[in-house]
Design a protein around this motif. Sequence first.
Motif, mmCIF file in Angstrom:
data_model
loop_
_atom_site.group_PDB
_atom_site.id
_atom_site.type_symbol
_atom_site.label_atom_id
_atom_site.label_comp_id
_atom_site.label_asym_id
_atom_site.label_seq_id
_atom_site.Cartn_x
_atom_site.Cartn_y
_atom_site.Cartn_z
ATOM 1 N N VAL A 189 32.599 35.706 29.488
ATOM 2 C CA VAL A 189 32.475 34.875 30.689
ATOM 3 C C VAL A 189 33.590 35.190 31.678
ATOM 4 C CG1 VAL A 189 32.613 32.518 31.567
ATOM 5 C CG2 VAL A 189 31.190 33.018 29.588
ATOM 6 N N THR A 190 34.840 35.237 31.196
ATOM 7 C CA THR A 190 35.954 35.509 32.108
ATOM 8 C C THR A 190 35.853 36.906 32.716
ATOM 9 O OG1 THR A 190 37.302 36.196 30.193
ATOM 10 C CG2 THR A 190 37.537 33.921 30.957
ATOM 11 N N GLY A 191 35.314 37.859 31.951
ATOM 12 C CA GLY A 191 35.154 39.207 32.509
ATOM 13 C C GLY A 191 34.010 39.293 33.504
ATOM 14 N N ALA A 192 32.863 38.706 33.161
ATOM 15 C CA ALA A 192 31.685 38.819 34.027
ATOM 16 C C ALA A 192 31.886 38.098 35.352
ATOM 17 C CB ALA A 192 30.457 38.257 33.308
ATOM 18 N N VAL A 193 32.531 36.943 35.337
ATOM 19 C CA VAL A 193 32.715 36.195 36.585
ATOM 20 C C VAL A 193 33.644 36.940 37.536
ATOM 21 C CG1 VAL A 193 33.589 34.036 37.580
ATOM 22 C CG2 VAL A 193 32.233 33.977 35.494
ATOM 23 N N GLN A 194 34.605 37.677 36.996
ATOM 24 C CA GLN A 194 35.488 38.458 37.868
ATOM 25 C C GLN A 194 34.737 39.590 38.556
ATOM 26 O OE1 GLN A 194 39.710 39.122 36.310
ATOM 27 N NE2 GLN A 194 38.642 38.461 34.467
ATOM 28 N N VAL A 195 33.742 40.159 37.876
ATOM 29 C CA VAL A 195 32.959 41.238 38.486
ATOM 30 C C VAL A 195 31.926 40.672 39.447
ATOM 31 C CG1 VAL A 195 31.371 43.144 38.038
ATOM 32 C CG2 VAL A 195 33.311 42.753 36.502
ATOM 33 N N PHE A 196 31.177 39.685 38.989
ATOM 34 C CA PHE A 196 30.137 39.060 39.816
ATOM 35 C C PHE A 196 30.665 37.702 40.291
ATOM 36 C CE2 PHE A 196 27.358 41.630 36.836
ATOM 37 C CZ PHE A 196 27.101 42.624 37.775
ATOM 38 N N ARG A 197 31.389 37.731 41.382
ATOM 39 C CA ARG A 197 32.054 36.523 41.859
ATOM 40 C C ARG A 197 31.093 35.361 42.121
ATOM 41 N NH1 ARG A 197 36.463 37.686 46.274
ATOM 42 N NH2 ARG A 197 37.362 38.775 44.478
ATOM 43 N N PRO A 198 29.829 35.602 42.562
ATOM 44 C CA PRO A 198 28.916 34.462 42.722
ATOM 45 C C PRO A 198 28.717 33.638 41.458
ATOM 46 C CG PRO A 198 28.051 36.363 43.888
ATOM 47 C CD PRO A 198 29.246 36.843 43.113
ATOM 48 N N MET A 199 28.955 34.233 40.280
ATOM 49 C CA MET A 199 28.833 33.486 39.037
ATOM 50 C C MET A 199 29.882 32.378 38.927
ATOM 51 S SD MET A 199 27.989 36.330 36.111
ATOM 52 C CE MET A 199 28.154 35.077 34.833
ATOM 53 N N ALA A 200 30.908 32.444 39.775
ATOM 54 C CA ALA A 200 31.920 31.385 39.758
ATOM 55 C C ALA A 200 31.306 30.032 40.071
ATOM 56 C CB ALA A 200 33.026 31.707 40.763
ATOM 57 N N ALA A 201 30.156 30.038 40.735
ATOM 58 C CA ALA A 201 29.478 28.769 41.028
ATOM 59 C C ALA A 201 29.090 28.031 39.752
ATOM 60 C CB ALA A 201 28.240 29.028 41.890
ATOM 61 N N LEU A 202 28.823 28.771 38.669
ATOM 62 C CA LEU A 202 28.454 28.139 37.406
ATOM 63 C C LEU A 202 29.627 27.409 36.783
ATOM 64 C CD1 LEU A 202 26.359 31.068 35.865
ATOM 65 C CD2 LEU A 202 25.516 29.067 37.110
#
Length: 362
Positions: A189-202
């Motif tokens: 989760v911490t890795g994917a959100v850094q790459v796909f910043r829109p996932m920070a909304a989750l």
Amino acid sequence: MKLIDTLHRWTGGLIGLLLALLGLTGALLVHKNAWTLAPHAGDPRVEDVRQLAQVTQRIMADPTARPLSISYASDDFGLLKLLFEGGGGAYADQRGAVVTRWGSQWERPELWLFDFHHHLFSGEAGDWAIGIAGLCGLFFVVTGLILWWRTRRTFEWRLWPARMSRPAIVRHHRDLGVIVAPLLLLSLVTGAVQVFRPMAALLFGPGAPAQIEKALAPPPPPRDAKLAAQLDWAGMVMAAKARFPDAELRSLTLPRKNSGLITIRMRRPQEWLPNGRTTLWFAADSGALVAARDAAALPMAVQGYNLLYPLHTAKVGGLAFKLVMTLSGLAMTLLGTLTVWTFWFRRSAMAVRKPPVRPAMT
């Protein structure tokens, strides 16, 4: 359930090796500062800002030998890192004396391992590939938990399969996956959100991606200013320290993408991010302070986002958390490797095995 099992197996067979390599390199990079070999790497960090300002002035004074950036020493790595155009770089002690140089990242294992883990040696395209692999990893964890539930009564605590047969490996894969699922979720989760910043909304709410984008951007508009041959570099460092007296100097970077701004990053005591997000910008032509941003004043969503990298890289929590994230990386390596082996090779070996010859009936 059969569809979930098929998707789990096929996706694992196709991308398991990449996840295994990312897990292995991640486990190594958690301890990067401990195994990076260079003279004076173990020196204590210099806190005297006047000495750091003088060293910065000497390093940056010559326009023909000026690095693109300086990363200052930290509590666990006592060297300055200088990066130059063309991929070259150097380590220097905290008095400014160069202790080792390299012409490309391939001469330093800590550099090319970092590039592989973060970019797959492919820049932005590699970032996307790693992000997709991270999302696949999340899919594996969720579907793996669903598939394990059917066989939960046969659970056994094993670090290694009982036998190197396909059934034993599959059983071990499911049981080990359940044990390390929380660690894998944290890493992925911490890795994917850094790459796909829109996932920070989750994680931080619907407006988080826009807040993060705005907070991490340099001050507008870009300045039409070229880098001067001679600047008061020491004065910039002193001005940064005067603005944030409790902050630790972390990096100085020359203007990027014709921004006309020199960037100094600092780390305040409450920040977990190794290089901090407390940032000051100076005019490239005059060295005058243009803007400053205090990480403590950022929106809560942005401050939450800034926690992802130190959690992913175990830059907080001391040795105990480093060992936890090392275990996560090694578990991903083992799960991914055995998945690929059983899917592509062990299955093939079993398929070509000849049936036993039965005696003829008389």
